[in-house]
Design a protein around this motif. Structure first.
Motif, PDB file in Angstrom:
ATOM      1  N   LEU A  94      -5.442   1.164  -0.413  1.00  0.00           N
ATOM      2  CA  LEU A  94      -6.206   0.455   0.616  1.00  0.00           C
ATOM      3  C   LEU A  94      -7.500  -0.095   0.012  1.00  0.00           C
ATOM      4  O   LEU A  94      -7.878  -1.237   0.274  1.00  0.00           O
ATOM      5  CB  LEU A  94      -6.518   1.376   1.796  1.00  0.00           C
ATOM      6  N   ALA A  95      -8.152   0.720  -0.824  1.00  0.00           N
ATOM      7  CA  ALA A  95      -9.366   0.252  -1.503  1.00  0.00           C
ATOM      8  C   ALA A  95      -9.049  -0.942  -2.407  1.00  0.00           C
ATOM      9  O   ALA A  95      -9.819  -1.905  -2.458  1.00  0.00           O
ATOM     10  CB  ALA A  95      -9.995   1.388  -2.306  1.00  0.00           C
TER      11      ALA A  95
ATOM     12  N   GLU B 181       0.796  -1.231   0.000  1.00  0.00           N
ATOM     13  CA  GLU B 181       0.000   0.000   0.000  1.00  0.00           C
ATOM     14  C   GLU B 181       0.825   1.276   0.000  1.00  0.00           C
ATOM     15  O   GLU B 181       0.523   2.228  -0.712  1.00  0.00           O
ATOM     16  CB  GLU B 181      -0.927   0.037   1.217  1.00  0.00           C
ATOM     17  N   GLN B 182       1.861   1.330   0.796  1.00  0.00           N
ATOM     18  CA  GLN B 182       2.642   2.560   0.963  1.00  0.00           C
ATOM     19  C   GLN B 182       3.447   2.944  -0.276  1.00  0.00           C
ATOM     20  O   GLN B 182       3.989   4.038  -0.333  1.00  0.00           O
ATOM     21  CB  GLN B 182       3.572   2.429   2.173  1.00  0.00           C
TER      22      GLN B 182
ATOM     23  N   THR C  45     -11.659   8.328  -1.643  1.00  0.00           N
ATOM     24  CA  THR C  45     -10.304   7.792  -1.772  1.00  0.00           C
ATOM     25  C   THR C  45      -9.434   8.627  -2.697  1.00  0.00           C
ATOM     26  O   THR C  45      -8.223   8.574  -2.625  1.00  0.00           O
ATOM     27  CB  THR C  45     -10.323   6.331  -2.278  1.00  0.00           C
TER      28      THR C  45
ATOM     29  N   ARG D  91      -4.742   5.855  -0.102  1.00  0.00           N
ATOM     30  CA  ARG D  91      -6.140   5.520   0.208  1.00  0.00           C
ATOM     31  C   ARG D  91      -6.733   4.610  -0.861  1.00  0.00           C
ATOM     32  O   ARG D  91      -7.466   3.676  -0.553  1.00  0.00           O
ATOM     33  CB  ARG D  91      -6.987   6.779   0.317  1.00  0.00           C
TER      34      ARG D  91
ATOM     35  N   ASN E 287      -1.471   6.929  -4.590  1.00  0.00           N
ATOM     36  CA  ASN E 287      -2.629   7.255  -3.763  1.00  0.00           C
ATOM     37  C   ASN E 287      -2.821   6.114  -2.766  1.00  0.00           C
ATOM     38  O   ASN E 287      -3.352   5.059  -3.101  1.00  0.00           O
ATOM     39  CB  ASN E 287      -3.871   7.444  -4.638  1.00  0.00           C
TER      40      ASN E 287
ATOM     41  N   SER F 254     -14.195   8.414  -7.412  1.00  0.00           N
ATOM     42  CA  SER F 254     -13.861   8.059  -6.030  1.00  0.00           C
ATOM     43  C   SER F 254     -13.564   9.307  -5.213  1.00  0.00           C
ATOM     44  O   SER F 254     -12.410   9.593  -4.900  1.00  0.00           O
ATOM     45  CB  SER F 254     -12.647   7.125  -6.016  1.00  0.00           C
TER      46      SER F 254
ATOM     47  N   ALA G  33      -4.887   3.611  -8.003  1.00  0.00           N
ATOM     48  CA  ALA G  33      -3.943   3.887  -6.913  1.00  0.00           C
ATOM     49  C   ALA G  33      -2.553   4.200  -7.467  1.00  0.00           C
ATOM     50  O   ALA G  33      -1.860   5.080  -6.955  1.00  0.00           O
ATOM     51  CB  ALA G  33      -3.872   2.687  -5.971  1.00  0.00           C
TER      52      ALA G  33
END
Length: 142
Positions: free
Chosen positions: A35-36, A25-26, A98, A32, A30, A95, A87
């Motif tokens: 995470l989605a 994720e990091q 997010t 957030r 993006n 979105s 992302a």
């Protein structure tokens, strides 16, 4: 084709992809949206496992069964893929939560928007087919 077994396989596979997405994720533009994407992988994998578990009760023609199977796979994997793409690109398309504070070139926003619309239609079509196949009375136990 043994759709039930294949759905179970793909459910575990997509669940695992979702877990790996969560570990990364990091590293996305993006976080957030990443995470989605993680949640889409895990939840869509679980959805495929649930459909695989009830597949024997889904009564469809062979053509409709194939359509349900392929739209399920396209919709669930596509949902994870488009969300992961969003992302990566840092888009905010469709979105607002997010995507808050993010934007990308218009062609990327349009690509992600088209992806989300296509995936949404695929999941709806698959759900309608499954609902149709589950109508009526359940077979007697035994």
């Amino acid at each position: 084709m043994d759709y039930r077994r294949r759905l179970l396989f793909h459910g575990i596979c997509l669940f695992l992809i979702g877990l790996f997405t969560g570990l990364a994720e990091q590293h996305f533009a993006n976080v957030r949206m990443a995470l989605a994407a993680h949640l889409e992988g895990v939840m869509n994998g679980t959805f495929l496992l649930a459909v695989g578990a009830v597949w024997r009760d889904v009564k469809l023609s062979s053509r409709a069964s194939a359509a349900a199977y392929w739209t399920l796979l396209g919709g669930t994997y596509g949902n994870w893929a488009v969300t992961t793409l969003a992302a990566s690109l840092g888009t905010a398309a469709l979105s607002p939560i997010t995507g808050a504070g993010h934007s990308a070139p218009q062609w990327q926003e349009s690509l992600v928007t088209a992806g989300f619309i296509t995936i949404g239609l695929a999941i709806i079509a698959a759900s309608v087919l499954l609902l149709w196949g589950l109508r009526g009375k359940a077979p007697p136990p035994g």
